[in-house]
Design a protein around this motif. Structure first.
Motif, mmCIF file in Angstrom:
data_model
loop_
_atom_site.group_PDB
_atom_site.id
_atom_site.type_symbol
_atom_site.label_atom_id
_atom_site.label_comp_id
_atom_site.label_asym_id
_atom_site.label_seq_id
_atom_site.Cartn_x
_atom_site.Cartn_y
_atom_site.Cartn_z
ATOM 1 N N LYS A 18 0.833 -1.208 0.000
ATOM 2 C CA LYS A 18 0.000 0.000 0.000
ATOM 3 C C LYS A 18 0.866 1.257 0.000
ATOM 4 O O LYS A 18 0.586 2.222 -0.716
ATOM 5 C CB LYS A 18 -0.928 0.005 1.220
ATOM 6 C CG LYS A 18 -2.041 -1.010 1.145
ATOM 7 C CD LYS A 18 -2.882 -0.975 2.403
ATOM 8 C CE LYS A 18 -3.882 -2.111 2.409
ATOM 9 N NZ LYS A 18 -4.620 -2.178 3.677
ATOM 10 N N ASN A 19 1.939 1.244 0.794
ATOM 11 C CA ASN A 19 2.844 2.395 0.867
ATOM 12 C C ASN A 19 3.517 2.652 -0.480
ATOM 13 O O ASN A 19 3.678 3.794 -0.891
ATOM 14 C CB ASN A 19 3.899 2.189 1.952
ATOM 15 C CG ASN A 19 3.301 2.160 3.339
ATOM 16 O OD1 ASN A 19 2.157 2.538 3.545
ATOM 17 N ND2 ASN A 19 4.072 1.689 4.301
ATOM 18 N N VAL A 20 3.910 1.585 -1.154
ATOM 19 C CA VAL A 20 4.552 1.695 -2.464
ATOM 20 C C VAL A 20 3.566 2.262 -3.482
ATOM 21 O O VAL A 20 3.919 3.130 -4.289
ATOM 22 C CB VAL A 20 5.097 0.314 -2.905
ATOM 23 C CG1 VAL A 20 5.417 0.291 -4.383
ATOM 24 C CG2 VAL A 20 6.328 -0.050 -2.090
ATOM 25 N N LYS A 21 2.333 1.805 -3.454
ATOM 26 C CA LYS A 21 1.314 2.259 -4.411
ATOM 27 C C LYS A 21 1.005 3.751 -4.248
ATOM 28 O O LYS A 21 0.601 4.407 -5.198
ATOM 29 C CB LYS A 21 0.025 1.449 -4.264
ATOM 30 C CG LYS A 21 0.166 0.003 -4.679
ATOM 31 C CD LYS A 21 0.234 -0.121 -6.168
ATOM 32 C CE LYS A 21 0.182 -1.571 -6.595
ATOM 33 N NZ LYS A 21 0.258 -1.711 -8.040
ATOM 34 N N LYS A 22 1.202 4.288 -3.033
ATOM 35 C CA LYS A 22 0.988 5.723 -2.813
ATOM 36 C C LYS A 22 2.027 6.544 -3.573
ATOM 37 O O LYS A 22 1.743 7.657 -4.000
ATOM 38 C CB LYS A 22 1.075 6.047 -1.315
ATOM 39 C CG LYS A 22 -0.084 5.543 -0.505
ATOM 40 C CD LYS A 22 0.128 5.866 0.956
ATOM 41 C CE LYS A 22 -0.877 5.151 1.832
ATOM 42 N NZ LYS A 22 -0.572 5.322 3.256
ATOM 43 N N ILE A 23 3.222 6.004 -3.719
ATOM 44 C CA ILE A 23 4.304 6.707 -4.402
ATOM 45 C C ILE A 23 4.153 6.607 -5.917
ATOM 46 O O ILE A 23 4.232 7.593 -6.630
ATOM 47 C CB ILE A 23 5.675 6.134 -3.980
ATOM 48 C CG1 ILE A 23 5.896 6.377 -2.494
ATOM 49 C CG2 ILE A 23 6.802 6.744 -4.808
ATOM 50 C CD1 ILE A 23 7.058 5.621 -1.929
ATOM 51 N N GLU A 24 3.952 5.396 -6.391
ATOM 52 C CA GLU A 24 3.851 5.156 -7.837
ATOM 53 C C GLU A 24 2.927 3.970 -8.047
ATOM 54 O O GLU A 24 3.248 2.847 -7.650
ATOM 55 C CB GLU A 24 5.243 4.866 -8.402
ATOM 56 C CG GLU A 24 5.315 4.860 -9.904
ATOM 57 C CD GLU A 24 5.122 6.228 -10.530
ATOM 58 O OE1 GLU A 24 4.293 6.330 -11.445
ATOM 59 O OE2 GLU A 24 5.776 7.182 -10.093
ATOM 60 N N ASP A 25 1.793 4.215 -8.670
ATOM 61 C CA ASP A 25 0.750 3.204 -8.798
ATOM 62 C C ASP A 25 1.160 1.992 -9.632
ATOM 63 O O ASP A 25 0.638 0.900 -9.447
ATOM 64 C CB ASP A 25 -0.516 3.831 -9.381
ATOM 65 C CG ASP A 25 -1.728 2.936 -9.245
ATOM 66 O OD1 ASP A 25 -1.866 2.295 -8.190
ATOM 67 O OD2 ASP A 25 -2.514 2.873 -10.198
ATOM 68 N N ASP A 26 2.110 2.165 -10.555
ATOM 69 C CA ASP A 26 2.456 1.034 -11.427
ATOM 70 C C ASP A 26 3.585 0.159 -10.879
ATOM 71 O O ASP A 26 3.979 -0.805 -11.524
ATOM 72 C CB ASP A 26 2.773 1.504 -12.851
ATOM 73 C CG ASP A 26 4.009 2.378 -12.937
ATOM 74 O OD1 ASP A 26 4.493 2.825 -11.875
ATOM 75 O OD2 ASP A 26 4.483 2.604 -14.062
ATOM 76 N N MET A 27 4.108 0.471 -9.703
ATOM 77 C CA MET A 27 5.093 -0.417 -9.068
ATOM 78 C C MET A 27 4.346 -1.557 -8.387
ATOM 79 O O MET A 27 3.224 -1.384 -7.930
ATOM 80 C CB MET A 27 5.940 0.337 -8.039
ATOM 81 C CG MET A 27 6.859 1.366 -8.661
ATOM 82 S SD MET A 27 8.036 2.061 -7.491
ATOM 83 C CE MET A 27 7.076 3.303 -6.674
ATOM 84 N N GLU A 28 4.976 -2.724 -8.329
ATOM 85 C CA GLU A 28 4.293 -3.886 -7.754
ATOM 86 C C GLU A 28 5.258 -4.745 -6.949
ATOM 87 O O GLU A 28 6.427 -4.887 -7.314
ATOM 88 C CB GLU A 28 3.673 -4.719 -8.872
ATOM 89 C CG GLU A 28 2.855 -5.895 -8.391
ATOM 90 C CD GLU A 28 1.660 -5.484 -7.549
ATOM 91 O OE1 GLU A 28 1.739 -5.660 -6.317
ATOM 92 O OE2 GLU A 28 0.665 -5.003 -8.105
ATOM 93 N N ILE A 29 4.749 -5.296 -5.856
ATOM 94 C CA ILE A 29 5.457 -6.305 -5.064
ATOM 95 C C ILE A 29 4.638 -7.573 -5.186
ATOM 96 O O ILE A 29 3.452 -7.576 -4.858
ATOM 97 C CB ILE A 29 5.560 -5.906 -3.574
ATOM 98 C CG1 ILE A 29 6.220 -4.547 -3.416
ATOM 99 C CG2 ILE A 29 6.325 -6.991 -2.796
ATOM 100 C CD1 ILE A 29 6.141 -4.003 -1.980
ATOM 101 N N PHE A 30 5.246 -8.637 -5.657
ATOM 102 C CA PHE A 30 4.544 -9.916 -5.813
ATOM 103 C C PHE A 30 4.691 -10.716 -4.522
ATOM 104 O O PHE A 30 5.793 -11.142 -4.175
ATOM 105 C CB PHE A 30 5.076 -10.685 -7.024
ATOM 106 C CG PHE A 30 4.869 -9.922 -8.313
ATOM 107 C CD1 PHE A 30 3.625 -9.931 -8.935
ATOM 108 C CD2 PHE A 30 5.897 -9.199 -8.875
ATOM 109 C CE1 PHE A 30 3.411 -9.224 -10.110
ATOM 110 C CE2 PHE A 30 5.695 -8.487 -10.048
ATOM 111 C CZ PHE A 30 4.460 -8.493 -10.667
ATOM 112 N N LEU A 31 3.581 -10.917 -3.818
ATOM 113 C CA LEU A 31 3.621 -11.555 -2.500
ATOM 114 C C LEU A 31 3.396 -13.058 -2.553
ATOM 115 O O LEU A 31 3.481 -13.716 -1.538
ATOM 116 C CB LEU A 31 2.574 -10.891 -1.585
ATOM 117 C CG LEU A 31 2.753 -9.389 -1.402
ATOM 118 C CD1 LEU A 31 1.646 -8.838 -0.497
ATOM 119 C CD2 LEU A 31 4.120 -9.052 -0.845
ATOM 120 N N ASP A 32 3.120 -13.616 -3.718
ATOM 121 C CA ASP A 32 2.881 -15.065 -3.822
ATOM 122 C C ASP A 32 4.158 -15.845 -3.930
ATOM 123 O O ASP A 32 5.096 -15.477 -4.507
ATOM 124 C CB ASP A 32 2.011 -15.370 -5.044
ATOM 125 C CG ASP A 32 0.659 -14.676 -4.930
ATOM 126 O OD1 ASP A 32 0.243 -14.370 -3.809
ATOM 127 O OD2 ASP A 32 0.051 -14.439 -5.980
#
Length: 73
Positions: free
Chosen positions: A59-73
């Motif tokens: 959520k914190n990352v998405k606040k900075i840049e919406d197209d960045m992603e962390i894959f948690l699977d």
């Protein structure tokens, strides 16, 4: 505890911002992110729930840049 996550980020500057956002998440002791390998290594504080911490980090990352992603699977 340490875990490695695959990430998606477009540039090295964004990767640095992403790493800072993860480091500033409660429950994270330290984090490093490699733009070259698109991997993020996260060290969690003692007793922290990695799944809950990484949900908040995402959520914190998405606040900075919406197209960045962390894959948690």
């Amino acid at each position: 505890m340490k875990k490695t996550y695959k990430v998606e980020v477009d540039c090295a500057a964004c990767a640095e911002k992403m790493a800072e956002a993860i480091k500033n998440t409660e429950g994270v002791k330290d984090a490093t992110l490699s733009f070259m390998t698109l991997k993020c290594k996260v060290e969690f504080e003692e007793g922290a729930d990695p799944d809950a911490v990484m949900q908040q980090a995402r959520k914190n990352v998405k606040k900075i840049e919406d197209d960045m992603e962390i894959f948690l699977d």
